[in-house]
Enzyme design. Structure first.
Site, PDB file in Angstrom:
ATOM      1  CD  GLN A 127      -1.544   2.230   2.170  1.00 44.37           C
ATOM      2  OE1 GLN A 127      -1.454   2.041   3.377  1.00 44.37           O
ATOM      3  NE2 GLN A 127      -1.300   3.403   1.606  1.00 44.37           N
ATOM      4  CG  ASP A 239       1.595   8.811  -1.968  1.00 50.46           C
ATOM      5  OD1 ASP A 239       2.021   9.914  -1.565  1.00 50.46           O
ATOM      6  OD2 ASP A 239       2.076   7.722  -1.623  1.00 50.46           O
ATOM      7  N   GLY A 265      -4.696   8.944  -0.704  1.00 44.36           N
ATOM      8  CA  GLY A 265      -3.325   9.403  -0.746  1.00 44.36           C
ATOM      9  C   GLY A 265      -2.373   8.422  -0.091  1.00 44.36           C
ATOM     10  CG  HIS A 266       2.123   8.540   1.969  1.00 44.36           C
ATOM     11  ND1 HIS A 266       2.914   7.961   0.999  1.00 44.36           N
ATOM     12  CD2 HIS A 266       2.812   8.421   3.133  1.00 44.36           C
ATOM     13  CE1 HIS A 266       4.036   7.521   1.545  1.00 44.36           C
ATOM     14  NE2 HIS A 266       3.996   7.771   2.840  1.00 44.36           N
ATOM     15  CG  PHE A 267      -0.682   7.663   5.927  1.00 44.31           C
ATOM     16  CD1 PHE A 267       0.034   6.571   6.403  1.00 44.31           C
ATOM     17  CD2 PHE A 267      -0.063   8.904   5.913  1.00 44.31           C
ATOM     18  CE1 PHE A 267       1.333   6.714   6.861  1.00 44.31           C
ATOM     19  CE2 PHE A 267       1.246   9.058   6.368  1.00 44.31           C
ATOM     20  CZ  PHE A 267       1.940   7.957   6.840  1.00 44.31           C
TER      21      PHE A 267
END
Length: 289
Positions: A127, A239, A265-267
C-alpha cells in the site's frame, strides 16, 4: 465480535521492540510494516479487521512509535539495521512463514527480509510501498536525494521541513478525495513522536540512507521474477510521494499482480479501510489456498 488486540514489548538485540498482535497463532501470519512518520498505530483498525482469519503482527520500527529510540551514536539508523531488528523479532516470535503488508519505509524493510529468506514470504500486500523508480514523485524525492548526495545546511533545510506539523498533516490529507474521512488524531499522534528530543537526527539519518533502497531495486525485481510471489497493490492514487506509476510498475516483473488504485493518498487506510480490508481478505484467501 471484534478480535482482541494485544500490545506487547520484547527485547531484540538489546532493544525494546513494541508490537501489536491479534489472532490465533495457529492461523497464517501477516506481518504489517509501517512507514514514515507513523508507527503500528496506522494499523490500529486493520488488525482487528483481519484477526478472525489471520495471526497479525505489527511492530514499531526502532526510533518510531513505542519502540526504543536510542541515539544515532548508539544505533546505526539505516534500513539494513531496521531490517535486522525486524528479523530478530520474527525469530523471537518463532515466525518463519508469513505474508507481509508494506507501506512507505516498511517496503524497503520488507524487500530486505524477502531477499534474505525468499521462501519465507507467502504473499505481499503493498500500500504505497515502493519498489520502482517510476514511483518517485518530484519534487519530494529531489530534496531527499540531494540531501543524501551532499548533506549540508542548504540540503538539510528542506528535509527538516518534512518533519513539521504542516507536512505531517499534508501526508495524511493530500490526494484524499474526501479529507473529512481522515482523523486529525493521526498527524497529532505522529507529530508528538517526531518532536521528541533527538528524533529529528534519527529521521535525517534515514533520509540520508534512503538511496540504499533504490540501489537494491534490481535485486528486488529479480526476486519478483524468480519467485512470482503473489502480490496485491492497493494504492492511494493521489499520493505525491509514491505515485500510481509505482503501483502499476509491479506488473513489469509480476504479470499476475493484482493492482487497485484508490481515490486516496499516502495513508489510504484512513479513508479506505473497508475497501482495502476486503481486497486483502479476497487476495489472501486465494494466495494462501
Amino acid at each position: 465480535m471484534t478480535s482482541a488486540v494485544h500490545h506487547r514489548t520484547v527485547i531484540v538485540n538489546g532493544l525494546e521492540v513494541f508490537y501489536r498482535e491479534a489472532g490465533a497463532s495457529s492461523s497464517p501470519t501477516l506481518v504489517l510494516l509501517h512507514g514514515f512518520p507513523t508507527s503500528s498505530h496506522m494499523f490500529r483498525q486493520l488488525i482487528p479487521a483481519l484477526a478472525d482469519r489471520y495471526h497479525v503482527i505489527a511492530p514499531d520500527h526502532i526510533g518510531f512509535g513505542q519502540s526504543a529510540m536510542p541515539s544515532p551514536e548508539d544505533f546505526p539508523y539505516t534500513f539494513e539495521a531496521l531490517t535486522e531488528v525486524t528479523a530478530g523479532l520474527l525469530q523471537h516470535l518463532g515466525i518463519d512463514r508469513y505474508a507481509m503488508y508494506v507501506q512507505d519505509y516498511g517496503a524497503p524493510i520488507g524487500w530486505r527480509l524477502a531477499l534474505q529468506n525468499p521462501d519465507r514470504i507467502t504473499a505481499i500486500i503493498t500500500q504505497n510501498g515502493n519498489a520502482y523508480e517510476e514511483g518517485f514523485v518530484k519534487p519530494f524525492w529531489d530534496g531527499v536525494f540531494a540531501y543524501a548526495a551532499a548533506p549540508g545546511p542548504e540540503t538539510e533545510a528542506p528535509m527538516r521541513g518534512a518533519l513539521t506539523p504542516e507536512i505531517t498533516r499534508w501526508q495524511y490529507v493530500n490526494g484524499v478525495a474526501d479529507p473529512s474521512l481522515v482523523s486529525p488524531d493521526n498527524w497529532v499522534h505522529d507529530q508528538a513522536l517526531l518532536d521528541r528530543p533527538g528524533n529529528d537526527e534519527i529521521q535525517l539519518r534515514l533520509f540520508r540512507d534512503y538511496p540504499t533502497n533504490v540501489d537494491l531495486y534490481p535485486r528486488v525485481h529479480q526476486y519478483f521474477r524468480d519467485s512470482q510471489v503473489p502480490l496485491l497493490a492497493v494504492w492511494g492514487a493521489g499520493d505525491e510521494i509514491f505515485g500510481p506509476d509505482g503501483a502499476t510498475a509491479f506488473s513489469q516483473d509480476l504479470p499476475n499482480a493484482e493492482i487497485h488504485l484508490l481515490e486516496s493518498g499516502h495513508f489510504a487506510l484512513e479513508s479506505h479501510l473497508d475497501t482495502i480490508t476486503e481486497h486483502i481478505r479476497t487476495f489472501l484467501a486465494r494466495a494462501l489456498a
